[in-house]
Design a protein around this motif. Structure first.
Motif, PDB file in Angstrom:
ATOM      1  N   ASN A  69      -4.876  -6.636  10.674  1.00 27.79           N
ATOM      2  CA  ASN A  69      -5.601  -6.021  11.637  1.00 27.79           C
ATOM      3  C   ASN A  69      -4.842  -5.193  12.763  1.00 27.79           C
ATOM      4  O   ASN A  69      -5.458  -5.151  14.028  1.00 27.79           O
ATOM      5  N   SER A  70      -3.781  -5.068  12.694  1.00 23.74           N
ATOM      6  CA  SER A  70      -2.937  -4.395  13.693  1.00 23.74           C
ATOM      7  C   SER A  70      -3.576  -2.965  13.893  1.00 23.74           C
ATOM      8  O   SER A  70      -3.984  -2.425  12.964  1.00 23.74           O
ATOM      9  N   ARG A  71      -3.486  -2.852  15.535  1.00 23.78           N
ATOM     10  CA  ARG A  71      -3.825  -1.499  15.689  1.00 23.78           C
ATOM     11  C   ARG A  71      -2.741  -0.214  15.147  1.00 23.78           C
ATOM     12  O   ARG A  71      -3.309   0.818  15.157  1.00 23.78           O
ATOM     13  N   ASN A  72      -1.683  -0.523  14.639  1.00 27.01           N
ATOM     14  CA  ASN A  72      -0.825   0.351  14.468  1.00 27.01           C
ATOM     15  C   ASN A  72      -1.015   0.401  12.747  1.00 27.01           C
ATOM     16  O   ASN A  72      -0.174   1.046  12.031  1.00 27.01           O
ATOM     17  N   GLN A  73      -1.910  -0.408  12.061  1.00 30.85           N
ATOM     18  CA  GLN A  73      -1.890  -0.445  10.671  1.00 30.85           C
ATOM     19  C   GLN A  73      -2.210   0.900   9.942  1.00 30.85           C
ATOM     20  O   GLN A  73      -3.285   1.792  10.470  1.00 30.85           O
ATOM     21  N   LYS A  74      -1.683   1.253   8.799  1.00 34.35           N
ATOM     22  CA  LYS A  74      -1.904   2.482   8.229  1.00 34.35           C
ATOM     23  C   LYS A  74      -2.046   2.127   6.465  1.00 34.35           C
ATOM     24  O   LYS A  74      -1.488   1.149   6.176  1.00 34.35           O
ATOM     25  N   TYR A  75      -2.628   3.053   6.196  1.00 34.59           N
ATOM     26  CA  TYR A  75      -2.824   2.657   4.600  1.00 34.59           C
ATOM     27  C   TYR A  75      -2.174   3.987   3.783  1.00 34.59           C
ATOM     28  O   TYR A  75      -2.110   5.023   4.085  1.00 34.59           O
ATOM     29  N   VAL A  76      -1.630   3.669   2.486  1.00 28.68           N
ATOM     30  CA  VAL A  76      -0.912   4.529   1.881  1.00 28.68           C
ATOM     31  C   VAL A  76      -0.806   4.497   0.286  1.00 28.68           C
ATOM     32  O   VAL A  76      -1.305   3.119  -0.003  1.00 28.68           O
ATOM     33  N   VAL A  77      -0.952   5.354  -0.390  1.00 26.48           N
ATOM     34  CA  VAL A  77      -1.003   5.107  -1.664  1.00 26.48           C
ATOM     35  C   VAL A  77       0.121   4.197  -2.360  1.00 26.48           C
ATOM     36  O   VAL A  77       1.416   4.178  -1.700  1.00 26.48           O
ATOM     37  N   ARG A  78      -0.230   3.237  -3.139  1.00 31.02           N
ATOM     38  CA  ARG A  78       0.658   2.163  -3.668  1.00 31.02           C
ATOM     39  C   ARG A  78       1.643   2.784  -4.509  1.00 31.02           C
ATOM     40  O   ARG A  78       0.876   3.430  -5.527  1.00 31.02           O
ATOM     41  N   HIS A  79       2.715   2.682  -4.652  1.00 31.85           N
ATOM     42  CA  HIS A  79       3.782   3.022  -5.756  1.00 31.85           C
ATOM     43  C   HIS A  79       4.391   1.900  -6.397  1.00 31.85           C
ATOM     44  O   HIS A  79       4.805   1.009  -5.873  1.00 31.85           O
ATOM     45  N   GLU A  80       3.940   1.772  -7.673  1.00 29.16           N
ATOM     46  CA  GLU A  80       4.793   0.759  -8.461  1.00 29.16           C
ATOM     47  C   GLU A  80       6.270   0.713  -8.578  1.00 29.16           C
ATOM     48  O   GLU A  80       6.851   1.672  -8.594  1.00 29.16           O
ATOM     49  N   LEU A  87      -7.541  -1.903  -1.668  1.00 27.93           N
ATOM     50  CA  LEU A  87      -6.274  -2.596  -1.460  1.00 27.93           C
ATOM     51  C   LEU A  87      -5.822  -3.637  -2.794  1.00 27.93           C
ATOM     52  O   LEU A  87      -6.502  -4.163  -3.279  1.00 27.93           O
ATOM     53  N   GLY A  88      -4.577  -3.391  -2.804  1.00 24.15           N
ATOM     54  CA  GLY A  88      -3.599  -4.295  -3.829  1.00 24.15           C
ATOM     55  C   GLY A  88      -3.679  -3.467  -5.217  1.00 24.15           C
ATOM     56  O   GLY A  88      -3.067  -3.870  -6.104  1.00 24.15           O
ATOM     57  N   PHE A  89      -4.504  -2.533  -5.363  1.00 23.86           N
ATOM     58  CA  PHE A  89      -4.640  -1.761  -6.526  1.00 23.86           C
ATOM     59  C   PHE A  89      -4.129  -0.368  -6.577  1.00 23.86           C
ATOM     60  O   PHE A  89      -3.182  -0.056  -7.095  1.00 23.86           O
ATOM     61  N   THR A  90      -4.850   0.458  -5.519  1.00 27.16           N
ATOM     62  CA  THR A  90      -4.368   1.775  -5.334  1.00 27.16           C
ATOM     63  C   THR A  90      -3.705   2.093  -3.970  1.00 27.16           C
ATOM     64  O   THR A  90      -2.665   2.820  -3.862  1.00 27.16           O
ATOM     65  N   LEU A  91      -4.226   1.326  -2.917  1.00 26.32           N
ATOM     66  CA  LEU A  91      -3.547   1.466  -1.483  1.00 26.32           C
ATOM     67  C   LEU A  91      -2.842   0.011  -1.140  1.00 26.32           C
ATOM     68  O   LEU A  91      -3.213  -0.976  -1.799  1.00 26.32           O
ATOM     69  N   THR A  92      -2.043   0.391  -0.591  1.00 19.89           N
ATOM     70  CA  THR A  92      -1.233  -0.819   0.500  1.00 19.89           C
ATOM     71  C   THR A  92      -1.143  -0.515   1.929  1.00 19.89           C
ATOM     72  O   THR A  92      -1.336   0.580   2.224  1.00 19.89           O
ATOM     73  N   MET A  93      -0.996  -1.429   2.713  1.00 19.00           N
ATOM     74  CA  MET A  93      -0.899  -1.471   4.069  1.00 19.00           C
ATOM     75  C   MET A  93       0.406  -1.253   4.276  1.00 19.00           C
ATOM     76  O   MET A  93       1.609  -1.957   3.699  1.00 19.00           O
ATOM     77  N   THR A  94       0.684  -0.427   5.683  1.00 23.39           N
ATOM     78  CA  THR A  94       2.306  -0.321   5.940  1.00 23.39           C
ATOM     79  C   THR A  94       2.703  -1.622   6.893  1.00 23.39           C
ATOM     80  O   THR A  94       3.763  -1.931   6.889  1.00 23.39           O
ATOM     81  N   ILE A  95       1.718  -2.421   7.347  1.00 22.80           N
ATOM     82  CA  ILE A  95       2.212  -3.585   7.892  1.00 22.80           C
ATOM     83  C   ILE A  95       1.287  -4.825   7.230  1.00 22.80           C
ATOM     84  O   ILE A  95       0.521  -5.368   7.889  1.00 22.80           O
ATOM     85  N   PRO A  96       1.665  -5.192   6.081  1.00 21.13           N
ATOM     86  CA  PRO A  96       0.817  -6.072   5.396  1.00 21.13           C
ATOM     87  C   PRO A  96       0.548  -7.609   6.061  1.00 21.13           C
ATOM     88  O   PRO A  96      -0.364  -8.155   5.788  1.00 21.13           O
ATOM     89  N   GLU A  97       1.898  -7.884   6.665  1.00 17.43           N
ATOM     90  CA  GLU A  97       1.516  -9.166   7.513  1.00 17.43           C
ATOM     91  C   GLU A  97       0.703  -9.196   8.710  1.00 17.43           C
ATOM     92  O   GLU A  97       0.363 -10.293   9.052  1.00 17.43           O
ATOM     93  N   LYS A  98       0.074  -8.125   8.866  1.00 17.82           N
ATOM     94  CA  LYS A  98      -0.743  -8.017  10.158  1.00 17.82           C
ATOM     95  C   LYS A  98      -1.740  -7.186   9.864  1.00 17.82           C
ATOM     96  O   LYS A  98      -1.953  -5.803  10.236  1.00 17.82           O
ATOM     97  N   CYS A 153      -4.501   9.701   1.484  1.00 22.47           N
ATOM     98  CA  CYS A 153      -3.352   8.619   1.834  1.00 22.47           C
ATOM     99  C   CYS A 153      -2.420   8.931   1.075  1.00 22.47           C
ATOM    100  O   CYS A 153      -1.488   7.888   0.766  1.00 22.47           O
ATOM    101  N   LYS A 154      -1.652   9.861   0.442  1.00 23.55           N
ATOM    102  CA  LYS A 154      -0.401   9.867  -0.061  1.00 23.55           C
ATOM    103  C   LYS A 154       0.491   9.885   0.844  1.00 23.55           C
ATOM    104  O   LYS A 154       1.686   9.788   0.727  1.00 23.55           O
ATOM    105  N   GLU A 155       0.216  10.086   2.389  1.00 22.63           N
ATOM    106  CA  GLU A 155       1.036   9.963   3.505  1.00 22.63           C
ATOM    107  C   GLU A 155       0.325   8.890   4.221  1.00 22.63           C
ATOM    108  O   GLU A 155      -1.091   8.834   4.141  1.00 22.63           O
ATOM    109  N   PRO A 156       0.840   8.053   4.859  1.00 23.48           N
ATOM    110  CA  PRO A 156       0.240   6.802   5.672  1.00 23.48           C
ATOM    111  C   PRO A 156      -0.751   7.369   6.511  1.00 23.48           C
ATOM    112  O   PRO A 156      -0.754   8.316   7.233  1.00 23.48           O
ATOM    113  N   ARG A 157      -1.947   6.730   6.511  1.00 25.54           N
ATOM    114  CA  ARG A 157      -3.018   7.175   7.373  1.00 25.54           C
ATOM    115  C   ARG A 157      -3.707   5.799   8.133  1.00 25.54           C
ATOM    116  O   ARG A 157      -4.001   4.950   7.242  1.00 25.54           O
ATOM    117  N   SER A 158      -4.260   6.200   9.270  1.00 19.88           N
ATOM    118  CA  SER A 158      -4.694   5.105   9.972  1.00 19.88           C
ATOM    119  C   SER A 158      -6.484   5.150   9.611  1.00 19.88           C
ATOM    120  O   SER A 158      -6.762   5.935   9.012  1.00 19.88           O
TER     121      SER A 158
END
Length: 328
Positions: free
Chosen positions: A317-328, A304-315, A274-279
């Motif tokens: 369960n979105s079908r377009n949701q992806k996960y990516v490594v979180r950068h501080e 989630l919240g520690f290492t990964l973050t969502m590309t659409i955090p406000e949704k 998930c260094k790149e956004p992945r579903s």
């Protein structure tokens, strides 16, 4: 009987040797300064004393040509190393890169060392834990170097087959003409060693490319083990060739940058992927999981919240949701 490297190369002349290198660099490695200063013999006699020149036939030996010839390939058609980088895991893949390394060993060996370091050995950071990274190499440089030096030292120089260095996505195949030689047998390999080209071997020892302690194979296996690679696979049952396969530390898809160290945990693999956004579907397919609910609950949510973050955090369960490594 004299070994092949000690026999005269009848079509060659003194001028076919790089005499400048021999006089300036090599002879001072063989003899101490005082001995050289007292030696009043001509260059032919000096070379003959170390079996690089044949007095009776007034020509270099094959060892002289192999080690210090201006153009060894002119006399020995197979005297070169062929490198091919194949896409995929077999020779049916596209050829991504191809090179030939030729010339006297004194020039070719350092070129091969540099090529291995710059073109074959790769390193990349991988997660050691959720908060730490470590560097992983696909192959230990010293092991590949050792195998190449052994191939150049032990190969059958009378054969027209070059040394083959073939790289695939997840392993390297190294093959040279000539199987085990002399006292070495499949049943006593690698405990017993013998030299098909003793003059070449001695010169390589003098130039510090090998040590002739009969520990080459053992050292290779130790370096592979320390780096996390499987042990090298040696094929010593073929009379006409010697082959070794070395497998990478990483997974098979090296060319696409999605390889993983064999010892990675599921969480570490997810973070690496998930260094790149992945579903979620992409992540599960990559790791071979099918149960979305269990996979998300067990592996994704704790990150989630520690290492990964969502590309659409406000949704969430979105079908377009992806996960990516979180950068501080």
């Amino acid at each position: 009987m004299a070994t092949f490297d000690a026999t005269p190369c009848l079509n060659a002349k003194l001028e076919d040797l790089d005499l400048d290198y021999i006089k300036i660099r090599y002879l001072p490695m063989v003899f101490d300064e005082g001995t050289l200063a007292d030696d009043k013999r001509d260059i032919k006699e000096q070379l003959a004393s170390i079996h690089l020149y044949d007095r009776d036939n007034d020509c270099p030996t094959y060892a002289g040509i192999i080690l210090f010839g201006i153009n060894p390939k002119y006399f020995l058609l197979g005297d070169y190393v062929q490198f091919v980088r194949f896409a995929g895991k077999d020779k049916g893949g596209d050829i991504l890169n191809e090179r030939q390394f030729a010339g006297p060993l004194y020039r070719m060996l350092p070129t091969l060392e540099s090529f291995v370091k710059d073109a074959i050995i790769t390193q990349r950071p991988v997660p050691e834990s959720l908060f730490r990274e470590r560097t992983v190499w696909n192959y230990p440089e010293g092991a590949i170097r050792e195998l190449l030096m052994n191939a150049c030292m032990h190969r059958d120089y009378q054969a027209n087959m070059p040394i083959r260095l073939y790289q695939f996505d997840d392993y390297i195949e190294l093959m040279n003409a000539g199987g085990l030689y002399g006292e070495a047998r499949p049943e006593n390999f690698p405990s017993v060693n013998d030299y098909r080209n003793p003059l070449v071997a001695e010169a390589m020892r003098v130039m510090k490319y090998v040590n002739k302690f009969n520990r080459g194979v053992t050292r290779v296996q130790e370096m592979l083990k320390d780096n996390g690679n499987p042990l090298a696979e040696f094929d010593v049952n073929t009379i006409t060739a010697f082959r070794v396969n070395v497998h990478a530390t990483m997974g098979s898809d090296l060319s696409k940058g999605t390889s993983q160290p064999l010892s990675q945990s599921i969480e570490e693999k997810i973070v690496e992927f998930c260094k790149e956004p992945r579903s979620l579907t992409e992540i599960m397919r990559y790791l071979g999981y099918k149960d979305r609910v269990k996979f998300k609950k067990k592996y994704i949510n704790p990150l989630l919240g520690f290492t990964l973050t969502m590309t659409i955090p406000e949704k969430p369960n979105s079908r377009n949701q992806k996960y990516v490594v979180r950068h501080e």
